[in-house]
Design a protein around this motif. Structure first.
Motif, mmCIF file in Angstrom:
data_model
loop_
_atom_site.group_PDB
_atom_site.id
_atom_site.type_symbol
_atom_site.label_atom_id
_atom_site.label_comp_id
_atom_site.label_asym_id
_atom_site.label_seq_id
_atom_site.Cartn_x
_atom_site.Cartn_y
_atom_site.Cartn_z
ATOM 1 N N ARG A 18 46.206 30.641 29.768
ATOM 2 C CA ARG A 18 45.046 31.032 30.553
ATOM 3 C C ARG A 18 44.628 30.019 31.628
ATOM 4 O O ARG A 18 44.510 30.373 32.804
ATOM 5 C CB ARG A 18 43.900 31.276 29.578
ATOM 6 N N VAL B 203 44.695 30.674 35.654
ATOM 7 C CA VAL B 203 43.506 30.606 36.517
ATOM 8 C C VAL B 203 43.739 29.609 37.646
ATOM 9 O O VAL B 203 43.495 29.911 38.819
ATOM 10 C CB VAL B 203 42.254 30.207 35.696
ATOM 11 N N LEU C 103 34.763 34.531 41.997
ATOM 12 C CA LEU C 103 35.049 35.722 41.207
ATOM 13 C C LEU C 103 36.157 35.429 40.183
ATOM 14 O O LEU C 103 36.043 35.763 39.005
ATOM 15 C CB LEU C 103 35.469 36.858 42.144
ATOM 16 N N ILE C 104 37.217 34.790 40.643
ATOM 17 C CA ILE C 104 38.337 34.467 39.742
ATOM 18 C C ILE C 104 37.843 33.588 38.591
ATOM 19 O O ILE C 104 38.155 33.827 37.416
ATOM 20 C CB ILE C 104 39.448 33.726 40.509
ATOM 21 N N GLN C 105 37.068 32.565 38.933
ATOM 22 C CA GLN C 105 36.553 31.665 37.900
ATOM 23 C C GLN C 105 35.711 32.443 36.905
ATOM 24 O O GLN C 105 35.763 32.221 35.705
ATOM 25 C CB GLN C 105 35.683 30.568 38.531
ATOM 26 N N TYR C 106 34.919 33.380 37.436
ATOM 27 C CA TYR C 106 34.030 34.157 36.583
ATOM 28 C C TYR C 106 34.831 35.049 35.642
ATOM 29 O O TYR C 106 34.571 35.103 34.445
ATOM 30 C CB TYR C 106 33.091 34.997 37.453
ATOM 31 N N ILE C 107 35.855 35.709 36.192
ATOM 32 C CA ILE C 107 36.686 36.591 35.372
ATOM 33 C C ILE C 107 37.346 35.791 34.260
ATOM 34 O O ILE C 107 37.489 36.246 33.128
ATOM 35 C CB ILE C 107 37.777 37.277 36.240
ATOM 36 N N ALA C 108 37.726 34.552 34.584
ATOM 37 C CA ALA C 108 38.484 33.752 33.629
ATOM 38 C C ALA C 108 37.594 33.065 32.605
ATOM 39 O O ALA C 108 38.086 32.468 31.661
ATOM 40 C CB ALA C 108 39.298 32.710 34.380
ATOM 41 N N GLU C 109 36.285 33.143 32.786
ATOM 42 C CA GLU C 109 35.396 32.330 31.964
ATOM 43 C C GLU C 109 35.385 32.631 30.466
ATOM 44 O O GLU C 109 35.610 31.741 29.676
ATOM 45 C CB GLU C 109 33.959 32.414 32.514
#
Lengths: 355, 275
Positions: free
Chosen positions: B185, B189, B250-256
């Motif tokens: 993961r 990311v 957005l990417i960081q948020y999805i990966a959180e």
């Protein structure tokens, strides 16, 4: 407790393993493991014990001609995920992305065990392995001993046909190893699950095994119950690998062995020629007045290590090599003391020297 | 005080480095909001240039986003399984593949683009389609995704984890989705962030491959700097930032989410039952 009943017997027929680079890791091996038995594969690194375990697990396939049976099923061509085995690794192999409870239920999930049953089994594993308070913990928050208990719980949760353990205690420190060994021992006795346990530690092997398979250079050196292997080693290699063994090189003389430190009576029909072996605990320190009919050896204490419950002495002058003996720890003995040793003839082992 | 002196020196140095990095960006952004760059702020602030850029280049902005997301999708679909396979296989050929994958980084973007034009330029439909640019972007960004995922997978004992999962009954794909992917993961990311930024900002390859109708933001930016008022070029910078920053967030948020829950309390009352 989850009922595991009696585990299945495992049979290996002519299982050899040659790696792609041509290294022969395992000579053709025939092995029968009874249902519910704990069999320990013991030997130094590179002796083929792990290869044998991996063949049983299905992580390696034997060379053509080798066959593996679980009960009446032949599983030679069956991949590990379909063999229904439980495996415990030296490095734990716990999934860092899952917590304790999820690690334990992983095998049940991938096998689509229905949710209620799954929860019940995970709960009983957590209880059995004393992990209940840790169920939500992340793997990196656990100690080594806890990790290995989780790994064991995870392997047992799927109710495997065979439990395979690859040096499970090696990564732990001495005290923890001892504790977990006792725990595993009690567990295996109560579950009666067929277990194959790989280790290089002879005390672990003796404590856990119903039978021990001593291996060397890809071959079986001896198979037997711990007592048998310890007291009647089949070869000098086995005698040296399991416990401490002293070697006496002398001249045979009509039922006696003549050594630099004196003469010892040999047992009847001794096969070792001029070389006899004995265990440190089988030598007795004689009083000055004693002169037993079996003969005695004189020597000088050259090192003393006090271990609390016993004392180990290194004695020189007895034979060409110094010997190690055990003595009553309350005895006052110092380096330089002259002592005499008596060894009963039946404690002298004659062994064929091997490769 | 001695510590004070050192502290002030360090602070000054840090501020200097920050200034070196941020001042040009800030000035450029500000220039895009000034009515007349030559006269400076006294001429007043305006959003005019921003709207002008939007009006002139909204196609380029759209295309940049489409290409970046498509590029991300391709590098995820191709790159992650590649890294997973490379991490598991331990053979000299996999080393070779790993090295080969990096070669596009050693070759200048212009050369890659030229190679693509020589090879596929004859296929007119493809040459004039935006996927032609996409191919260049994928070639350029794929190594970043593979490397980043591979680095994470190599830092864990993936082989033994997989053996553990297999012993518990997990098939190849179950292992990939339940063990491989979740543990990769952080690498995925990091790789995704890199691919997005690189693709949105890529100029060399894109400049060679673009056609008048298929233009991305950086190419448009170069055009406007070269041929229009500096205010428009500067407003372009703002548009660029407005585009890339939300994407990265957005990417960081999805990966959180989805780390295993922390122990809420060490002591949980034990339910009565068998031991």
């Amino acid at each position: 407790m989850t009922a595991h009943s009696i585990g299945v017997p495992v049979r290996l027929r002519a299982c050899a393993k040659t790696f792609r680079d041509g290294t022969r890791a395992l000579e053709p091996l025939d092995l029968s493991i009874q249902g519910g038995e704990t069999l320990v594969l013991l030997g130094p690194s590179g002796c083929g014990k792990t290869t044998a375990l991996r063949i049983i697990a299905g992580l390696e396939s034997p060379d053509p001609g080798g066959r593996v049976f679980f009960g009446d099923d032949e599983v030679t061509g069956v991949p590990i995920e379909k063999r229904k085995v439980g495996m415990v690794f030296q490095s734990y192999a716990l999934f860092p992305n899952l917590n304790v409870a999820d690690n334990i239920s992983y095998g049940l999930k991938v096998r689509r065990v229905e949710e209620g049953e799954r929860r019940r089994r995970v709960e009983s594993m957590l209880q059995m392995m004393h992990l209940a308070p840790l169920r939500e913990r992340r793997i990196d928050q656990l100690s080594g001993g806890q990790k290995q208990r989780v790994a064991l719980a995870r392997a047992l949760a799927v109710q495997p046909r065979v439990l395979l353990m690859d040096e499970p205690l090696t990564a732990l420190d001495a005290k923890l190893r001892e504790e977990l060994r006792l725990e595993i021992n009690a567990l295996l006795r109560s579950l009666r699950i067929t277990t194959v346990y790989v280790t290089h530690d002879q005390s672990e092997a003796m404590a856990l095994g119903d039978r021990i398979v001593v291996m060397s250079h890809g071959r079986v050196a001896q198979i037997g119950a711990p007592r048998e292997v310890y007291h009647r080693p089949a070869s000098a290699f086995v005698a040296n690998f399991i416990g401490t063994t002293n070697r006496l090189d002398g001249q045979p003389d009509e039922g006696w062995l003549v050594l630099p430190g004196g003469r010892l009576k040999l047992p009847e029909s001794f096969v070792g020629g001029g070389t006899a072996y004995f265990r440190p605990e089988d030598a007795a320190i004689l009083d000055e007045v004693q002169s037993p009919p079996e003969g005695a050896l004189a020597g000088t204490v050259s090192a003393v290590s006090f271990l609390g419950d016993r004392m180990r002495l290194l004695v020189e002058g007895v034979a060409s090599e110094p010997v190690i003996i055990e003595a009553d720890p309350r005895r006052e003995l110092r380096v330089g003391d002259r002592i005499r040793l008596g060894i009963e003839p039946r404690r002298l082992l004659g062994l064929r020297s091997d490769s | 005080m001695q510590r004070n002196g050192l502290f002030i020196a360090q602070l000054l140095f840090t501020l200097l480095v920050c200034a070196f990095m941020f001042v040009p960006v800030v000035l450029s952004v500000m220039a895009g909001f000034t009515a007349n760059y030559i006269r400076g702020f006294s001429s007043g602030l305006t959003l005019r240039w921003l709207f002008e850029v939007w009006g002139l280049y909204k196609d380029a902005i759209g295309l940049s986003l489409v290409i970046a997301l498509a590029c991300l999708a391709v590098t995820l679909i191709v790159g992650v399984p590649t890294a997973y396979f490379l991490a598991k296989a331990n053979h000299w050929t996999t080393r070779l593949v790993e090295e080969l994958l990096v070669t596009p980084l050693a070759v200048p973007g212009l050369a890659i683009a030229l190679g693509l034009i020589i090879t596929y330029g004859g296929i007119r439909e493809f040459r004039s389609h935006w996927t032609f640019i996409l191919v260049g972007h994928v070639l350029y960004t794929l190594p970043f995704m593979v490397r980043s995922v591979l680095a994470v997978l190599s830092s864990i004992d993936l082989k033994t984890l997989e053996e553990g999962a297999a012993s518990l009954g997990a098939s190849y794909w179950q292992r990939f989705f339940t063990i491989g992917l979740p543990n990769a993961r952080s690498g995925i990311v990091a790789g995704a962030l890199m691919v997005l930024t690189l693709s949105v900002g890529e100029f060399n390859i894109t400049w060679m491959l673009h056609t008048p109708i298929n233009k991305t933001v950086p190419v448009g930016l170069a055009d406007s700097y070269a041929s229009m008022r500096i205010e428009i070029g500067s407003a372009y910078t703002t548009v660029f930032l407005l585009m890339i920053v939300p994407l990265l967030l957005l990417i960081q948020y999805i990966a959180e989410p989805a780390r295993p829950s922390r122990a809420k309390a060490a002591v949980v009352p034990q339910p009565a039952g068998s031991t």
